[in-house]
Design an enzyme around this catalytic site. Sequence first.
Site, PDB file in Angstrom:
ATOM      1  N   LYS A  22      45.754  62.487  14.661  1.00 28.02           N
ATOM      2  CA  LYS A  22      44.937  62.900  15.870  1.00 28.02           C
ATOM      3  C   LYS A  22      44.101  64.159  15.207  1.00 28.02           C
ATOM      4  CE  LYS A  22      46.376  65.785  19.104  1.00 28.02           C
ATOM      5  NZ  LYS A  22      45.650  66.912  19.026  1.00 28.02           N
ATOM      6  N   ASN A  23      44.721  64.998  14.774  1.00 27.82           N
ATOM      7  CA  ASN A  23      44.013  66.154  14.180  1.00 27.82           C
ATOM      8  C   ASN A  23      42.919  66.239  13.267  1.00 27.82           C
ATOM      9  OD1 ASN A  23      45.242  67.487  16.413  1.00 27.82           O
ATOM     10  ND2 ASN A  23      46.674  68.797  15.275  1.00 27.82           N
ATOM     11  N   CYS A 117      44.923  77.905  27.743  1.00 31.30           N
ATOM     12  CA  CYS A 117      45.774  76.625  28.161  1.00 31.30           C
ATOM     13  C   CYS A 117      47.152  77.161  27.981  1.00 31.30           C
ATOM     14  CB  CYS A 117      45.509  75.619  26.706  1.00 31.30           C
ATOM     15  SG  CYS A 117      46.173  76.265  25.218  1.00 31.30           S
ATOM     16  N   ARG A 122      44.372  81.352  23.285  1.00 32.98           N
ATOM     17  CA  ARG A 122      43.850  80.478  22.421  1.00 32.98           C
ATOM     18  C   ARG A 122      42.234  80.963  22.286  1.00 32.98           C
ATOM     19  NH1 ARG A 122      46.372  74.574  21.865  1.00 32.98           N
ATOM     20  NH2 ARG A 122      45.532  74.861  19.703  1.00 32.98           N
ATOM     21  N   ASP A 308      53.663  72.777  15.289  1.00 32.32           N
ATOM     22  CA  ASP A 308      53.302  71.541  16.206  1.00 32.32           C
ATOM     23  C   ASP A 308      54.705  70.633  16.055  1.00 32.32           C
ATOM     24  OD1 ASP A 308      50.852  72.015  17.263  1.00 32.32           O
ATOM     25  OD2 ASP A 308      50.053  70.420  15.784  1.00 32.32           O
ATOM     26  N   ARG A 400      47.852  62.201  25.157  1.00 29.78           N
ATOM     27  CA  ARG A 400      46.585  62.578  24.485  1.00 29.78           C
ATOM     28  C   ARG A 400      47.164  62.587  22.837  1.00 29.78           C
ATOM     29  NH1 ARG A 400      46.902  68.690  24.966  1.00 29.78           N
ATOM     30  NH2 ARG A 400      45.885  68.362  22.996  1.00 29.78           N
TER      31      ARG A 400
END
Length: 423
Positions: A22-23, A117, A122, A308, A400
Amino acid sequence: MDFLRIKETPKLQGSVKISGAKNSALPILTATLLSKNPLHIYNLPNVADVNTLLKLLEILGASFERVGENHIHIETLGVRETKATYDIVRKMRASILVLGPLLARFGYCEVSLPGGCAIGARPVDLHIKAMEKMGAEVRIENGYIVAKAPKGLQGAKIIFDKITVTGTENVLMAAALAKGKTTIINAAKEPEVVQLCEILLSAGVQINGIGTSELEIIGSEGELLDMQDIRVIADRIEAGTYLCAGAITNSSITLHSVIPQHLQAITDKLEEIGFGFEVGEDSLTLLPAKKLQAFEIITAEYPAFPTDMQAQFMALAMVCEGVSSIEERLFENRFMHVSELQRLGANITLRGHIANVSGGAEIKGADVMATDLRASSALVLAGLIAKGETNIHRIYHLDRGYENLESKLRGLGVSVERLREEV
Ligand code: UD1
């Protein structure tokens, strides 16, 4: 809204194919804004964040065709719109990745400020300062970053005070079209940043220092790039999460379509805990441990242990012997999973940025709430060892970033269902 029901699963078995990252997919998609030609993107994970960004690109005027579940053909030459509105950006902070490419290509853009968030403030100040250094005039107006560079962006020396992944990516994309040389000092070295560099390189941009903390980019002076077809690299965080699923149940499972080198901080930690590995060219088999030892983690930038993966290892610490210590250094508030794991019976004490987890507490199924993407995956892992059933609510967070989560878990022998909340 959907929720997940997971039943205790003492042993996992089998294999799982890891999806595209995803990133990596997100900056790749925004980088297509720099392309003069249409291109194919393969191994694109079909997850909510990627689809949100595709929607944003479509609103800007891009067109794409879904050739297969993980394959799109995209064309951005028709983009005329330069405003990324709040309703999209609030869904996904990484929408900020359009800032660099839009500004570099059109000399003007408006991007909604992402706002706070769940895992902390952030800010995006480093992105903004970097664009200013490159000659843009930036002001904040009605919640939007309004950036102008009527004569185009100018190469500059950018020194990041903090290592920022999307900040580095934004500058890379802006610098690719700027006039002259841009140097990024203290650049992020994540594999996803490296893939973006390689894509720009294959599009004809001169980049030195790829994979190091000092990057030098020679821009095309506004000329759009000749971008080639792209295959998204494997998701190291998804891979790490499945390794933790194998580890928490002390099972042997195999991951396919991975890049083992990208996982080293994770596999090293699992080895410290007691697990072994069989490493193939693009596969990795986790071998069970005789005894699971407590461990220490300090999150940091790549190649160190990724933030993460912090929540997933906290779940794993619940079954290790002794007290594990987990220190979060990147984000100020990334411990929301602690109270949810405690609801299941975990013995965790939290002091500032450090969580201490005493292994061996009895873990029992309960209703728990997902709070952010990775925190949610810790709850899934906990559900594997919790007695009885665990119901995980607000699983849109998981959607997500985890492609086909239930079918992948089922493939490993987990009993998992997606159910509708009764209202
Ligand atoms: C990316 C990843 C995310 C990961 C994070 C850290 C994507 C889409 N997301 O997020 O999954 O958790 O890297 O590995 O790739 N900071 C500032 N000002 C800025 C920018 C960042 O103070 O302008 C701070 C952040 O608050 C944080 C630190 O720098 O404390 C690192 O954040 P950053 O690397 O920018 O994270 P993201 O790129 O948002």
